[in-house]
Write a protein that holds these residues in place. Structure first.
Motif, PDB file in Angstrom:
ATOM      1  N   HIS A  29       0.815  -1.218   0.000  1.00 17.52           N
ATOM      2  CA  HIS A  29       0.000   0.000   0.000  1.00 17.52           C
ATOM      3  C   HIS A  29       0.848   1.268   0.000  1.00 17.52           C
ATOM      4  CE1 HIS A  29      -4.060  -1.792   0.560  1.00 17.52           C
ATOM      5  NE2 HIS A  29      -3.359  -2.811   1.033  1.00 17.52           N
ATOM      6  N   GLY A  30       2.123   1.109  -0.217  1.00 21.01           N
ATOM      7  CA  GLY A  30       2.978   2.290  -0.325  1.00 21.01           C
ATOM      8  C   GLY A  30       3.124   3.065   0.982  1.00 21.01           C
ATOM      9  N   ILE A  31       3.103   2.337   2.087  1.00 22.19           N
ATOM     10  CA  ILE A  31       3.271   2.971   3.400  1.00 22.19           C
ATOM     11  C   ILE A  31       4.703   2.699   3.860  1.00 22.19           C
ATOM     12  CG2 ILE A  31       2.538   2.915   5.821  1.00 22.19           C
ATOM     13  CD1 ILE A  31      -0.283   2.099   4.759  1.00 22.19           C
ATOM     14  N   GLY A  32       5.423   3.772   4.190  1.00 18.07           N
ATOM     15  CA  GLY A  32       6.854   3.631   4.421  1.00 18.07           C
ATOM     16  C   GLY A  32       7.284   3.444   5.864  1.00 18.07           C
ATOM     17  N   SER A  33       6.326   3.540   6.798  1.00 17.78           N
ATOM     18  CA  SER A  33       6.693   3.406   8.218  1.00 17.78           C
ATOM     19  C   SER A  33       5.676   2.533   8.930  1.00 17.78           C
ATOM     20  CB  SER A  33       6.693   4.762   8.929  1.00 17.78           C
ATOM     21  OG  SER A  33       7.454   5.709   8.255  1.00 17.78           O
ATOM     22  N   VAL A  34       6.127   1.966  10.019  1.00 11.72           N
ATOM     23  CA  VAL A  34       5.248   1.105  10.808  1.00 11.72           C
ATOM     24  C   VAL A  34       5.555   1.292  12.288  1.00 11.72           C
ATOM     25  CG1 VAL A  34       6.805  -0.903  10.693  1.00 11.72           C
ATOM     26  CG2 VAL A  34       4.339  -1.278  10.985  1.00 11.72           C
ATOM     27  N   GLY A  35       4.493   1.237  13.084  1.00 14.78           N
ATOM     28  CA  GLY A  35       4.643   1.179  14.537  1.00 14.78           C
ATOM     29  C   GLY A  35       4.368  -0.248  14.956  1.00 14.78           C
ATOM     30  N   VAL A  36       5.334  -0.885  15.619  1.00 10.45           N
ATOM     31  CA  VAL A  36       5.187  -2.322  15.912  1.00 10.45           C
ATOM     32  C   VAL A  36       4.835  -2.555  17.382  1.00 10.45           C
ATOM     33  CG1 VAL A  36       6.790  -2.952  14.065  1.00 10.45           C
ATOM     34  CG2 VAL A  36       7.650  -2.659  16.406  1.00 10.45           C
ATOM     35  N   TRP A  37       4.162  -3.663  17.612  1.00  9.34           N
ATOM     36  CA  TRP A  37       3.808  -4.061  18.976  1.00  9.34           C
ATOM     37  C   TRP A  37       4.725  -5.181  19.436  1.00  9.34           C
ATOM     38  CZ3 TRP A  37      -0.363  -2.628  22.435  1.00  9.34           C
ATOM     39  CH2 TRP A  37      -0.962  -1.424  22.052  1.00  9.34           C
ATOM     40  N   ILE A  38       5.075  -5.121  20.698  1.00 10.26           N
ATOM     41  CA  ILE A  38       6.050  -6.057  21.244  1.00 10.26           C
ATOM     42  C   ILE A  38       5.604  -7.513  21.088  1.00 10.26           C
ATOM     43  CG2 ILE A  38       7.034  -6.867  23.435  1.00 10.26           C
ATOM     44  CD1 ILE A  38       7.309  -3.829  24.146  1.00 10.26           C
ATOM     45  N   ASP A  39       4.325  -7.801  21.349  1.00  5.67           N
ATOM     46  CA  ASP A  39       3.895  -9.201  21.250  1.00  5.67           C
ATOM     47  C   ASP A  39       4.022  -9.725  19.817  1.00  5.67           C
ATOM     48  OD1 ASP A  39       1.841  -7.428  20.541  1.00  5.67           O
ATOM     49  OD2 ASP A  39       0.274  -8.899  20.974  1.00  5.67           O
ATOM     50  N   LYS A  40       3.789  -8.865  18.841  1.00  3.28           N
ATOM     51  CA  LYS A  40       3.914  -9.286  17.434  1.00  3.28           C
ATOM     52  C   LYS A  40       5.390  -9.493  17.055  1.00  3.28           C
ATOM     53  CE  LYS A  40      -0.515  -8.680  16.094  1.00  3.28           C
ATOM     54  NZ  LYS A  40      -1.378  -9.706  15.477  1.00  3.28           N
ATOM     55  N   VAL A  41       6.257  -8.673  17.632  1.00  3.02           N
ATOM     56  CA  VAL A  41       7.698  -8.834  17.382  1.00  3.02           C
ATOM     57  C   VAL A  41       8.184 -10.132  18.012  1.00  3.02           C
ATOM     58  CG1 VAL A  41       9.979  -7.894  17.917  1.00  3.02           C
ATOM     59  CG2 VAL A  41       8.147  -6.363  17.143  1.00  3.02           C
ATOM     60  N   GLU A  42       7.745 -10.383  19.224  1.00  2.00           N
ATOM     61  CA  GLU A  42       8.172 -11.612  19.912  1.00  2.00           C
ATOM     62  C   GLU A  42       7.657 -12.841  19.175  1.00  2.00           C
ATOM     63  OE1 GLU A  42      10.422 -11.438  22.020  1.00  2.00           O
ATOM     64  OE2 GLU A  42      10.060 -10.048  23.686  1.00  2.00           O
ATOM     65  N   GLU A  43       6.446 -12.747  18.671  1.00  2.00           N
ATOM     66  CA  GLU A  43       5.857 -13.865  17.926  1.00  2.00           C
ATOM     67  C   GLU A  43       6.700 -14.176  16.686  1.00  2.00           C
ATOM     68  OE1 GLU A  43       1.272 -14.423  16.570  1.00  2.00           O
ATOM     69  OE2 GLU A  43       2.370 -12.876  15.475  1.00  2.00           O
ATOM     70  N   ALA A  44       7.163 -13.123  16.015  1.00  2.00           N
ATOM     71  CA  ALA A  44       8.000 -13.324  14.816  1.00  2.00           C
ATOM     72  C   ALA A  44       9.415 -13.751  15.185  1.00  2.00           C
ATOM     73  CB  ALA A  44       8.051 -12.030  14.001  1.00  2.00           C
ATOM     74  N   GLY A  45       9.847 -13.390  16.382  1.00  2.00           N
ATOM     75  CA  GLY A  45      11.254 -13.543  16.782  1.00  2.00           C
ATOM     76  C   GLY A  45      11.970 -12.241  16.454  1.00  2.00           C
ATOM     77  N   LEU A  46      12.742 -11.739  17.411  1.00  2.00           N
ATOM     78  CA  LEU A  46      13.328 -10.407  17.234  1.00  2.00           C
ATOM     79  C   LEU A  46      14.256 -10.333  16.022  1.00  2.00           C
ATOM     80  CD1 LEU A  46      13.802  -7.496  18.062  1.00  2.00           C
ATOM     81  CD2 LEU A  46      15.334  -8.291  19.882  1.00  2.00           C
ATOM     82  N   ALA A  47      15.116 -11.342  15.844  1.00  2.00           N
ATOM     83  CA  ALA A  47      16.067 -11.296  14.723  1.00  2.00           C
ATOM     84  C   ALA A  47      15.312 -11.305  13.386  1.00  2.00           C
ATOM     85  CB  ALA A  47      17.033 -12.469  14.800  1.00  2.00           C
ATOM     86  N   GLN A  48      14.296 -12.146  13.301  1.00  2.00           N
ATOM     87  CA  GLN A  48      13.491 -12.228  12.079  1.00  2.00           C
ATOM     88  C   GLN A  48      12.734 -10.919  11.861  1.00  2.00           C
ATOM     89  OE1 GLN A  48      13.259 -13.956   9.560  1.00  2.00           O
ATOM     90  NE2 GLN A  48      11.192 -13.749   8.712  1.00  2.00           N
ATOM     91  N   ALA A  49      12.233 -10.307  12.934  1.00  2.00           N
ATOM     92  CA  ALA A  49      11.514  -9.026  12.825  1.00  2.00           C
ATOM     93  C   ALA A  49      12.438  -7.956  12.254  1.00  2.00           C
ATOM     94  CB  ALA A  49      10.983  -8.607  14.199  1.00  2.00           C
ATOM     95  N   VAL A  50      13.654  -7.913  12.761  1.00  2.00           N
ATOM     96  CA  VAL A  50      14.623  -6.929  12.268  1.00  2.00           C
ATOM     97  C   VAL A  50      14.869  -7.140  10.770  1.00  2.00           C
ATOM     98  CG1 VAL A  50      17.045  -6.191  12.421  1.00  2.00           C
ATOM     99  CG2 VAL A  50      15.711  -6.585  14.521  1.00  2.00           C
ATOM    100  N   ARG A  51      15.028  -8.431  10.372  1.00  2.00           N
ATOM    101  CA  ARG A  51      15.244  -8.735   8.951  1.00  2.00           C
ATOM    102  C   ARG A  51      14.059  -8.293   8.097  1.00  2.00           C
ATOM    103  NH1 ARG A  51      18.023 -13.307  10.594  1.00  2.00           N
ATOM    104  NH2 ARG A  51      16.070 -14.449  10.849  1.00  2.00           N
ATOM    105  N   LEU A  52      12.850  -8.637   8.561  1.00  2.00           N
ATOM    106  CA  LEU A  52      11.630  -8.278   7.811  1.00  2.00           C
ATOM    107  C   LEU A  52      11.546  -6.768   7.572  1.00  2.00           C
ATOM    108  CD1 LEU A  52       8.891 -10.410   9.625  1.00  2.00           C
ATOM    109  CD2 LEU A  52       9.330 -10.411   7.152  1.00  2.00           C
ATOM    110  N   LEU A  53      11.784  -6.011   8.634  1.00  2.00           N
ATOM    111  CA  LEU A  53      11.666  -4.551   8.545  1.00  2.00           C
ATOM    112  C   LEU A  53      12.739  -3.988   7.614  1.00  2.00           C
ATOM    113  CD1 LEU A  53      10.957  -4.082  12.339  1.00  2.00           C
ATOM    114  CD2 LEU A  53       9.355  -3.475  10.507  1.00  2.00           C
TER     115      LEU A  53
END
Lengths: 268, 268
Positions: A29-53
């Motif tokens: 959708h062409g949105i360049g920024s995101v505000g993330v929630w801790i539970d969603k980051v933990e669910e993804a795993g922090l290292a994987q979350a960093v990679r995704l972003l």
């Protein structure tokens, strides 16, 4: 209207999506920024979350959220959770970590809860400062004073920030929480460059739920543009997060929600 | 604790009773004052209402309520309703007439609605002054800003009262509406002898309803005694109304509600 490139999706708005899907949704959708929630980051795993972003070249406008200094849980538990939140905010390179102080509790001691909030925030500021993470103290709506946040006006948040006197700590303006305040314009001006987070959504009439009554911009009664103008006058040039807690929005196809948010951003 | 002889029953608390039954209930439970609602007075008939109140030797601590200056209805209709409210307050000898300014409306113009409130209040003050009726401007909880009252803090109410500069207009403190306010102590002190109405009830956690979340003193989290102490320090010696909007309370036998209120008044 605010520059559309400043739109950030707070991921609570697309609650049914996990972090990977939300990140892809932003890209689609062409949105360049995101505000993330801790539970969603933990669910993804922090290292994987960093990679995704990083892979999607997304800025992280905030991590939500830490604080809860007044909670009736062991202090060590609260401190450990807050330390982890600081670590996450550091790792994802968030512009700020949102801070909610916690509610009153059954002892009816509002002054005491506010004093514990100040002490908790001061401690956390030391840790966050060392990690290069800025804390955005968010006043909540007064209707959440009992169960979620004893800091309920921007002036009150600024009083705490003044007492701490550390650049690590600033304030967040969330239109839903502060739009009613007759002191709002003056308080935003007072805040100046201490406004480090800005979130928008609308106030629905009637409120469909005691806490999940937030609407997509334009669906309620807040003059969002006037708040944005006041925030911009402080020099704030950060991302503007759309953050919506609302069961109807959560039940809607997130792609449709993102389309609506992009289009309604002209009111912001 | 507050002197039990200062307890007043706001009749909304016993919603299922008509005025005659509420007046008898006060007598049976040893309650010497009552706050009456206009619709209940009209239902009884004004002359009959005056007789009922006199026969039972009840003080009338307030008439609820007038104002609604921002409503999207013809100005003449609003003015006529307010004139009738002043007449009723005069006839029943009420200590004050409660004023609620009305909500924001769909135009999103909060400053405009607040300005219309000031003008409406100024007009009504002339009428009330001539009738010897005092107007108690009641700040509502900020969560009611959109649909009921754009005046949401005691400081803001006092700013309006200052602008009008007429002894006819004072303020009302309702614990449910103002308990969260970090400025509350200072604002009550600032109000001084302009506090002409005081209502108490508790804030339930969680709130069972977006507007009907009031509880019997002791059932919630407000430190009522500290608010009463601040109000008494202004020199206020009037009646203390217990006013509860709550569907569970309304579904309870009113005699049991009055018993509970009398007993919980020691917390006030």
């Amino acid at each position: 209207m605010a520059d559309p490139s400043r739109l950030s999706l707070n991921q609570i708005t697309v609650l049914s999506w996990d972090l990977a899907r939300a990140v892809r949704g932003c890209a689609e959708h062409g949105i360049g920024s995101v505000g993330v929630w801790i539970d969603k980051v933990e669910e993804a795993g922090l290292a994987q979350a960093v990679r995704l972003l990083r892979d999607h070249d997304l800025e992280v406008s905030s991590v939500c959220r830490a604080g809860f200094f007044t909670d009736d849980r062991p202090a060590a538990t609260i401190r450990a959770e807050n330390a982890r939140a600081v670590e996450i905010a550091h790792e994802v390179g968030a512009a700020c970590l949102y801070i909610v102080c916690g509610g009153l509790g059954p002892d009816r001691d509002l002054a005491g809860a506010r004093s514990r909030s100040l002490e908790g925030l001061r401690d956390l500021a030391d840790l966050a400062g060392a990690a290069g993470v800025r804390l955005a103290l968010e006043p909540l709506h007064p209707m959440m004073c009992a169960d979620r946040g004893v800091v309920v006006t921007l002036d009150q948040a600024l009083d705490l920030v003044d007492e701490i006197g550390d650049d690590t700590v600033g304030v967040a303006v969330d239109t839903y929480n502060v739009w009613w305040d007759p002191r709002l314009g003056g308080a935003i001006e007072r805040a100046g460059d201490r406004v480090i987070g800005y979130q928008v959504c609308d106030w629905l009439v009637p409120q469909p739920h005691p806490t999940f009554g937030r609407g997509i911009p334009g669906d309620g009664v807040i003059d969002l543009r006037s708040v944005t103008t006041a925030v911009e006058a402080t020099g704030f040039t950060g991302a503007i997060e759309v953050e919506i807690f609302n069961e109807d929005v959560w039940a809607t196809d997130p792609d449709d929600v993102l389309t609506a948010i992009r289009s309604s951003f002209e009111l912001v």
